[in-house]
Scaffold this active site. Structure first.
Site, mmCIF file in Angstrom:
data_model
loop_
_atom_site.group_PDB
_atom_site.id
_atom_site.type_symbol
_atom_site.label_atom_id
_atom_site.label_comp_id
_atom_site.label_asym_id
_atom_site.label_seq_id
_atom_site.Cartn_x
_atom_site.Cartn_y
_atom_site.Cartn_z
ATOM 1 N N TYR A 1 28.225 100.762 38.846
ATOM 2 C CA TYR A 1 26.785 100.578 39.567
ATOM 3 C C TYR A 1 26.799 101.976 40.428
ATOM 4 O O TYR A 1 27.947 102.108 41.393
ATOM 5 C CB TYR A 1 27.105 99.469 40.437
ATOM 6 C CG TYR A 1 25.872 98.870 40.993
ATOM 7 C CD1 TYR A 1 25.091 97.820 40.356
ATOM 8 C CD2 TYR A 1 25.380 99.571 42.369
ATOM 9 C CE1 TYR A 1 24.030 97.571 41.106
ATOM 10 C CE2 TYR A 1 24.221 99.155 42.951
ATOM 11 C CZ TYR A 1 23.479 97.889 42.185
ATOM 12 O OH TYR A 1 22.442 97.701 42.909
ATOM 13 N N SER B 1 22.763 89.454 36.511
ATOM 14 C CA SER B 1 24.119 89.096 36.622
ATOM 15 C C SER B 1 24.503 89.056 38.019
ATOM 16 O O SER B 1 24.190 89.687 38.981
ATOM 17 C CB SER B 1 25.179 90.435 36.137
ATOM 18 O OG SER B 1 26.297 90.202 36.096
ATOM 19 N N SER C 1 15.148 85.865 44.653
ATOM 20 C CA SER C 1 14.948 86.004 43.178
ATOM 21 C C SER C 1 14.941 84.573 42.544
ATOM 22 O O SER C 1 15.802 83.727 43.344
ATOM 23 C CB SER C 1 15.858 86.905 42.343
ATOM 24 O OG SER C 1 17.259 86.697 42.927
HETATM 25 C C1 FAD Z 1 18.346 94.369 46.862
HETATM 26 C C2 FAD Z 1 18.248 93.965 45.492
HETATM 27 C C3 FAD Z 1 19.441 93.457 45.002
HETATM 28 C C4 FAD Z 1 19.546 93.177 43.581
HETATM 29 N N1 FAD Z 1 20.854 92.563 43.289
HETATM 30 C C5 FAD Z 1 20.839 92.160 41.764
HETATM 31 C C6 FAD Z 1 22.121 91.591 41.336
HETATM 32 O O1 FAD Z 1 23.141 91.647 42.167
HETATM 33 N N2 FAD Z 1 22.062 91.387 40.367
HETATM 34 C C7 FAD Z 1 20.797 91.352 39.329
HETATM 35 O O2 FAD Z 1 21.140 91.054 38.365
HETATM 36 N N3 FAD Z 1 19.762 92.060 39.831
HETATM 37 C C8 FAD Z 1 19.694 92.284 41.222
HETATM 38 N N4 FAD Z 1 18.490 92.932 41.551
HETATM 39 C C9 FAD Z 1 17.446 93.048 40.426
HETATM 40 C C10 FAD Z 1 16.572 91.568 40.670
HETATM 41 O O3 FAD Z 1 16.644 90.921 41.806
HETATM 42 C C11 FAD Z 1 16.834 90.979 39.458
HETATM 43 O O4 FAD Z 1 15.982 91.556 38.432
HETATM 44 C C12 FAD Z 1 15.998 89.349 39.237
HETATM 45 O O5 FAD Z 1 16.521 88.872 38.186
HETATM 46 C C13 FAD Z 1 14.591 89.367 39.153
HETATM 47 O O6 FAD Z 1 14.120 88.142 39.567
HETATM 48 P P1 FAD Z 1 13.026 87.732 40.273
HETATM 49 O O7 FAD Z 1 12.640 86.295 40.414
HETATM 50 O O8 FAD Z 1 12.614 88.385 41.531
HETATM 51 O O9 FAD Z 1 11.776 88.274 39.122
HETATM 52 P P2 FAD Z 1 10.465 89.183 39.483
HETATM 53 O O10 FAD Z 1 10.861 90.321 39.856
HETATM 54 O O11 FAD Z 1 9.430 88.322 39.903
HETATM 55 O O12 FAD Z 1 10.100 89.288 37.894
HETATM 56 C C14 FAD Z 1 11.022 90.275 36.803
HETATM 57 C C15 FAD Z 1 10.483 90.143 35.541
HETATM 58 O O13 FAD Z 1 10.499 88.837 35.072
HETATM 59 C C16 FAD Z 1 9.414 87.996 34.601
HETATM 60 N N5 FAD Z 1 9.431 86.840 35.017
HETATM 61 C C17 FAD Z 1 9.869 86.112 36.253
HETATM 62 N N6 FAD Z 1 9.651 84.754 36.268
HETATM 63 C C18 FAD Z 1 9.278 84.716 35.137
HETATM 64 C C19 FAD Z 1 8.919 83.310 34.287
HETATM 65 N N7 FAD Z 1 9.291 82.291 34.752
HETATM 66 N N8 FAD Z 1 8.768 83.404 33.080
HETATM 67 C C20 FAD Z 1 8.732 84.589 32.275
HETATM 68 N N9 FAD Z 1 8.867 85.757 32.917
HETATM 69 C C21 FAD Z 1 9.299 85.721 34.326
HETATM 70 C C22 FAD Z 1 8.334 89.117 35.470
HETATM 71 O O14 FAD Z 1 7.220 88.972 34.484
HETATM 72 C C23 FAD Z 1 9.060 90.291 35.438
HETATM 73 O O15 FAD Z 1 8.884 90.888 34.228
HETATM 74 C C24 FAD Z 1 18.412 93.239 42.831
HETATM 75 C C25 FAD Z 1 17.173 93.765 43.445
HETATM 76 C C26 FAD Z 1 17.133 94.007 44.528
HETATM 77 C C27 FAD Z 1 15.745 94.576 45.099
#
Ligand code: FAD
Length: 603
Positions: free
Chosen positions: A469, A214, A203
């Site tokens: 959670y 978070s 991410s």
């Molecule tokens: C196994 C697993 C564990 C996880 N653990 C956590 C955790 O501990 N804590 C937590 O908070 N989340 C967790 N998540 C959820 C996820 O990782 C978060 O939501 C993370 O912040 C998403 O980041 P990403 O870069 O992958 O965004 P993406 O999935 O690529 O995008 C998410 C959203 O953000 C938008 N976006 C992305 N980049 C930009 C940009 N540069 N400008 C504008 N919009 C943008 C996208 O359009 C989309 O709407 C987990 C998910 C999984 C699958």
């Protein structure tokens, strides 16, 4: 990133070294995990719709990013089509890839992002910013009936730490930086961001900001919303600049509007974030508590005390039992120690081993700070009849936390659906939120007539409350549509959250998955304000339409095929926004060693 699962192709979960897992799953789910009974369809058999990118727009996009950074390749488009929610994985595994983007562009700088957005808007195309693709709230998927060209803007080429202001302890970082790359660059200069979500490896900074993420050490460093001070965002009306000032009195916070905006207000190109000097020492210790009530009381007292932990996390008895079931095979010494500890807990401390709870508390800073904090925490833990079980379980938890998410694919291969729902509530309401959500899940299992398991941990403590959670698993019967059975359980838990005064999500965002509960969470005027903001900035609904507030009527009309967003969000589209005067504001929540156990996996 795998197209139909989590993480790297080279990494997979295995139960071979965890002898307790198979009997545990058999006991609670009556499922046999000895053999995989299913697998994702072969990619060659997936009907990927052809790209609709027309030559005119293609030419402009090539002019913006260069030919090498525009892709219409099928695998690339499918990887960018969705995130990693259970719903996403189940559909991809079945070969249902939905409305895949028509192309993926990879800009190399803010000027290229600006050119991409200009070209897209001129062609009335849809733009979906893509970070790591790890979200689990349906935040990336284009509406099924979207007839316009869909462009996924992958920020992966923009991952540099641009500058560090050592005096202000601020770093200016490009938004596409993946967790490990970002920390590597900061660590090289002696700094850390201190943001470690379990999805850290896959991410990005921009994704964290756009979903209000978070990390595990949020008790010390804060959530991404606290860490983010300055922003640069390419919007349809120009480049938004939020100055990295420590605090400001400039009306409703524009910075906060971008936090959690899920790509609907523009593309975040860079952010200025708090950084901290790398701590001299870092410790995560394991603790056991006699009951869930005692664990909550200890965490609450910890939050109210002067002790400053970096991690506070404690599992309920169900998650504790699961953690023990996933521990690795132990040697004779471990077994003897474990037996001695259990005897001590039962005879001397009066524990019922079925009710005890496993916790982790982290400490970071100078050696003196860590020592003093351990002592302060130790006193609180003792007051609640808890015991410290040393650093072994904590170290293991720390090392394995980025690998444990792989268990979800392992279970899916065996016909078991596992997913999460998380929330936050005031300390006064946490007990009832926990009880209500667990009861809601069990009620759904009973209604469906299937075997299920639900467990929970508390993490991310604050002045007034904490995050709960929940992880749940179910085995649909042969007669059931798996995703319908899953929906029943997920919806029951989410509804229990909002009914108990808790939020629809503490850190996973709204997307399409949680949009159905938005109005109950933030009230009808809140939804009206959000709609006005999103529609005002993006009147053509070109930016990631349908996320957070569902699709507006105009968007529904535009999608000639109608709206086929999967899951609860479709109901948002169907329901008119309730008029402010008819909606009561949300009520606050009701007042209210083992040898190295493994942490419970967090998908
Ligand atoms: C196994 C697993 C564990 C996880 N653990 C956590 C955790 O501990 N804590 C937590 O908070 N989340 C967790 N998540 C959820 C996820 O990782 C978060 O939501 C993370 O912040 C998403 O980041 P990403 O870069 O992958 O965004 P993406 O999935 O690529 O995008 C998410 C959203 O953000 C938008 N976006 C992305 N980049 C930009 C940009 N540069 N400008 C504008 N919009 C943008 C996208 O359009 C989309 O709407 C987990 C998910 C999984 C699958």
């Amino acid at each position: 990133m795998k197209w139909s699962g989590w993480g790297d192709e080279a990494t997979a979960f295995s139960d071979a070294d965890k002898p307790g897992l198979r009997p545990f799953i058999h006991q609670h789910l009556q499922a046999d995990i000895a053999r995989a009974t299913g697998a994702p369809v072969a990619f060659a058999d997936v009907p990927v719709p052809p790209s609709r990118l027309n030559p005119g727009l293609s030419e402009h996009l090539v002019a913006a990013v260069g030919e090498a950074h525009l892709s219409t390749e099928a695998m690339d488009r499918v990887v960018h089509a969705r995130g990693k929610s259970l719903r996403d994985l189940v559909r991809h595994r079945a070969g249902d890839v939905g409305r895949v983007p028509d192309c993926v562009v990879r800009p190399g700088g803010e000027d290229e992002v600006t050119a991409v957005l200009a070209a897209a808007l001129a062609a009335d195309a849809v733009v979906i910013p893509f970070g790591g693709g790890s979200n689990i709230s349906g935040s990336l998927e284009a509406p099924a009936g979207e007839t316009r060209t869909v462009i996924s803007v992958d920020m992966g080429r923009m991952g540099r730490v641009l500058s560090i202001d050592a005096e202000a302890r601020l770093a200016h970082v490009e938004a596409g930086a993946l967790g490990p790359d970002l920390e590597r660059q900061l660590n090289a200069q002696g700094w850390t961001l201190g943001h470690f979500p379990d999805s850290f490896a896959h991410s990005t900074l921009g994704g964290w900001i756009a979903t209000r993420s978070s990390g595990m050490q949020s008790d010390k460093y804060g959530d991404i919303a606290d860490l983010t001070r300055g922003l640069r965002v390419v919007t349809p009306t120009g480049t938004l600049v939020v100055r990295p000032v420590p605090s400001t009195s400039t009306g409703p916070s524009v910075r906060e509007m971008i936090l959690g905006s899920e790509g609907r207000l523009g593309i975040i190109t860079s952010a200025t974030v708090h950084v901290h000097r790398l701590p001299a020492e870092r410790r995560i210790l394991g603790y056991l508590f006699p009951t869930w009530e005692a664990s909550l009381a200890a965490m609450q007292e910890l939050a109210a005390s002067e002790a400053r932990a970096s991690v506070t996390r404690v599992s309920d008895p169900e998650e504790t039992q699961f953690s023990f079931a996933t521990k690795k095979a132990s040697n004779l010494v471990d077994k003897l120690q474990s037996r001695a500890l259990m005897t001590f807990l039962q005879r001397r401390k009066g524990y019922d081993l079925q009710k005890m709870c496993l916790g982790f508390i982290g400490f970071e800073g100078s050696a003196e700070h860590v020592k003093a904090q351990r002592k302060a925490v130790g006193r609180i833990v003792t007051r609640h009849n808890g015991v410290c079980i040393g650093s072994g379980p904590g170290e293991l938890y720390d090392q394995k936390k980025f690998d444990t998410p792989y268990i979800r694919d392992f279970l899916l291969d065996r016909g078991i659906l596992a997913d999460v729902s998380e929330t936050a509530a005031p300390w006064s309401g946490l007990r009832s939120v926990h009880a209500d959500a667990a009861a809601a899940a069990r009620g759904a299992f009973a209604r469906l007539g299937l075997r299920g398991y639900v467990m929970c941990h508390l993490s991310h403590s604050y002045h007034s409350g904490a995050c709960l959670y929940f992880t749940f698993a179910l085995v649909p019967t042969a007669a059931q549509v798996p995703i319908d059975a899953y929906d029943e359980v997920k919806s029951a838990i989410q509804q229990a959250f909002v009914d108990a005064g808790a939020t629809l999500s503490h850190h996973h965002a709204v997307g399409t998955e949680h949009a159905r509960w938005l109005e109950q969470d933030i009230s009808a005027p809140g939804v009206t304000m959000l709609r006005a903001l999103l529609d005002g900035v993006d009147p053509g609904a070109n930016l990631n339409p349908g996320k957070i507030t569902g699709l507006a009527a105009a968007d529904v009309e535009r999608n000639h095929d109608g709206v086929h967003l999967e899951g609860p969000s479709r109901r948002v589209v169907a329901e008119p926004v309730t008029r402010p005067e008819t909606t009561a504001p949300a009520e606050p929540a009701a007042a209210a060693a083992t040898p190295q156990p493994q942490p419970a996996p967090r998908p």
